[in-house]
Each structure stands twice: as structure tokens, then as C-alpha cells.
Design a protein around this motif. Structure first.
Motif, mmCIF file in Angstrom:
data_model
loop_
_atom_site.group_PDB
_atom_site.id
_atom_site.type_symbol
_atom_site.label_atom_id
_atom_site.label_comp_id
_atom_site.label_asym_id
_atom_site.label_seq_id
_atom_site.Cartn_x
_atom_site.Cartn_y
_atom_site.Cartn_z
ATOM 1 N N GLN A 90 0.825 -1.211 0.000
ATOM 2 C CA GLN A 90 0.000 0.000 0.000
ATOM 3 C C GLN A 90 0.856 1.257 0.000
ATOM 4 O O GLN A 90 0.487 2.269 -0.608
ATOM 5 N N ARG A 91 2.018 1.209 0.644
ATOM 6 C CA ARG A 91 2.900 2.380 0.655
ATOM 7 C C ARG A 91 3.506 2.638 -0.729
ATOM 8 O O ARG A 91 3.839 3.774 -1.059
ATOM 9 N N SER A 101 1.911 1.980 -3.699
ATOM 10 C CA SER A 101 0.763 2.515 -4.449
ATOM 11 C C SER A 101 0.810 2.158 -5.933
ATOM 12 O O SER A 101 1.864 1.787 -6.481
ATOM 13 N N GLN A 112 0.393 4.238 -8.431
ATOM 14 C CA GLN A 112 1.203 5.229 -9.145
ATOM 15 C C GLN A 112 2.684 4.880 -9.066
ATOM 16 O O GLN A 112 3.431 5.054 -10.031
ATOM 17 N N TRP A 119 10.103 4.756 -0.654
ATOM 18 C CA TRP A 119 8.672 4.652 -0.365
ATOM 19 C C TRP A 119 8.396 3.705 0.797
ATOM 20 O O TRP A 119 7.475 3.921 1.581
#
Length: 317
Positions: free
Chosen positions: A35-36, A38, A40, A228
Motif C-alpha cells: 500500500q505504501r 501505491s 502510481q 517509499w
């Protein structure tokens, strides 16, 4: 296509191994890591890998045209080049020689394309070694290896440009008494002599710059991935870790470097203090958007080429 069964087998084994790794690392922790990153983030990593493929293809296209004088149409040449990615999951990526089969249709001799492949592999190896040396300087116990990398780059360049070295190697092959040694040295001598015409100083320097840029793009993707996941911006260090893992994977001669590359990448991240689950996420995502993306793109292009060649064969009959 008998090799398709091998690709499917390697893919299934990899999926099972990655799944077991995720379970062992903790599903919830791995899910939080994903999820971190993402959607994108995934898109950025894919674009950087595509940039890598594009720069390497342009270098290959330029090398073939400059040395052989054969001008292959850009789109057709790209398809021939990318089709080799389908067999990336072969020991040492030797399966990428498949492109030589397709290039024969456009007037490129197999001996020339295989020699170009050898030169390309050598340039890529040195390019990745240069990037990887950044990480070696960080770990004191490995600094000797960084200096060794520099020595390898210098010596390799000098040897490949030295007629004396090639003559000495040929002489050693001729005078070798042991059959296996004689065979290995003879093969190496023939390969280096064939590849020598692809290793002129201009090709060497331009190819090396393009190699550092292309592999640097994927290394930069790994830098972003680590940032990230951990919040740490280890630019040169993370880029070096990526490169070193690719080298170990290649030297392991496992299909696609599977196992060796993942082990080194995850281990070095853990040595830096990254949690095991985040190291797992970083490693698996990195391999998916670099190795597996290339394989699946290559399979799609290879399937297209195979269908076209079969259709042409039927028409000729």
C-alpha cells in the motif's frame, strides 16, 4: 515450442516461492508495504524499466548498423530484439540469442548477431559493476571488491582492444593438452575475436555510457522503492544493492538469476536495518517490474513473430 514448458515451469515455481516468502514475512506487514508503494508507484517503476529496454535496444540497433552495415527497419528490429526477452529466464540469459534467428531474415549473419550479443553482455556487465561499486564502498568489508571492479573495467577494456592478448589466447588454446581446457580456450578465443569488431573504442565508450544510463534507470527505480517503503533516501547505496544483486544472479547461472538475486537484495537491505517484510516487498516488486515484465513482453512479441513466420511458411508451401 518446447522452451515454453520450461518458462511455464520456472514461472509457477517462482510464484510458489514468492508466495511462501510473503507468508513467512507476514502477510499483513507485506500488504501494508504494498500500500505504501501505491499503483502510481508501480507505474513509475514500469516506465523506468521500459526506458531501460528502450535505451538498450537503441544501442543494439546502432551497434548492428555500424559494424555490419545492415540497416534493419526500426520496428522490425525492435521486435526481434524484444523477442529475446522471452528467454531471459535461461542460465546467463543465453536464450536471448533467439533474436539471431529472426535477424537472419533481414540479412544479419548469425555469427555477427551472436558476437554483438556477447559484446552487449560484456558492456552490460561492466555497466552494472560500475553502479554496484557504489554499494561496495559503503560496506567496509567489501571495499576491496570495489577496487577490484575498477581494475576489471580497465583491464577488460585494454584486453579486448589488444591484438597481442587475442593472439596469446589463441596460442594457449592451440598448445593446450587437456581436451576440456583446449575446448574452452578455443571457444573463448573464437568468441572474443568475433566480438572484437563490436568493441572499438567508440562503440565501447558509447555503449558503456548507454549501459550505465539504462541500468541506472532501473537502479533508480529501486532507490525510489526503498524510499517509499522505509523513508530513507539511500541513492547510491540502494542503486548499488540493486546492481550487485543482478550480478550475483547472473553469476549463479540460475534461470533469470532467480534465487541468487533475491537473496542478495533482501539480505543487504536487512543489513542496513530494513525490516524483513519491507525487504521482501522491495525485492519481489523489483523483480516483477524488471525481470518478469521483460519476460512477459518478450513472450507476447515472440508469439506474434512465430505466428507471422508460420503464416509465411504456409504461403511459401
Amino acid at each position: 515450442m518446447p522452451y515454453l514448458n520450461k518458462i511455464i515451469t520456472v514461472t509457477l515455481i517462482s510464484i510458489l516461492a514468492y508466495a511462501a516468502w510473503v507468508v513467512f514475512s507476514g502477510y499483513d506487514e507485506v500488504s501494508a508495504g504494498l500500500q505504501r508503494v501505491s499503483v502510481q508507484g508501480f507505474a513509475v517503476l514500469v516506465l523506468l524499466s521500459l526506458f531501460n529496454y528502450g535505451v538498450r535496444f537503441l544501442r543494439w540497433h546502432w551497434m548492428i548498423a555500424r559494424v555490419t552495415g545492415v540497416s534493419v527497419p526500426l520496428k522490425a528490429h525492435m521486435e526481434c530484439y524484444v523477442s529475446g526477452f522471452a528467454l531471459t529466464a535461461t542460465p546467463g540469459k543465453v536464450g536471448e540469442a533467439l533474436r539471431s534467428v529472426y535477424l537472419k531474415e533481414y540479412g544479419v549473419k548469425a555469427s555477427d548477431s551472436l558476437a554483438a550479443l556477447f559484446a552487449e553482455r560484456l558492456i552490460d556487465l561492466i555497466s552494472v559493476l560500475i553502479i554496484g561499486s557504489f554499494a561496495l564502498f559503503y560496506f567496509e568489508q567489501f571495499q576491496w571488491a570495489a577496487y577490484l571492479v575498477i581494475a576489471v573495467v580497465v583491464v577488460s577494456g585494454l584486453c579486448l582492444r589488444s591484438r597481442l592478448f587475442l593472439q596469446m589466447l589463441e596460442s594457449l588454446a592451440t598448445n593446450a593438452r587437456h581436451p576440456t581446457v583446449k575446448k574452452v580456450l578455443s571457444g573463448l578465443s573464437r568468441t572474443l575475436q568475433a566480438a572484437a569488431k563490436f568493441m572499438g573504442w567508440r562503440i565501447w565508450l558509447v555503449g558503456l555510457v548507454m549501459g550505465v544510463v539504462s541500468w541506472g534507470a532501473e537502479a533508480w527505480g529501486f532507490v525510489l522503492l526503498v524510499k517509499w517503503l522505509t523513508g530513507n533516501e539511500w541513492i547510491l547505496l540502494a542503486a548499488g544493492i540493486y546492481s550487485l544483486s543482478m550480478i550475483v544472479g547472473a553469476l549463479s547461472f540460475m534461470p533469470g538469476g532467480l534465487g541468487g538475486a533475491e537473496a542478495v537484495m533482501a539480505s543487504m537491505l536487512v543489513m542496513l536495518g530494513v525490516s524483513f517484510s519491507d525487504a521482501t516487498v522491495a525485492t519481489i516488486i523489483c523483480r516483477v517490474v524488471t525481470l518478469w515484465l521483460a519476460i512477459f513482453i518478450g513472450l507476447a512479441v515472440m508469439a506474434k513473430l512465430q505466428m507471422r513466420y508460420k503464416a509465411t511458411f504456409r504461403v511459401e508451401e
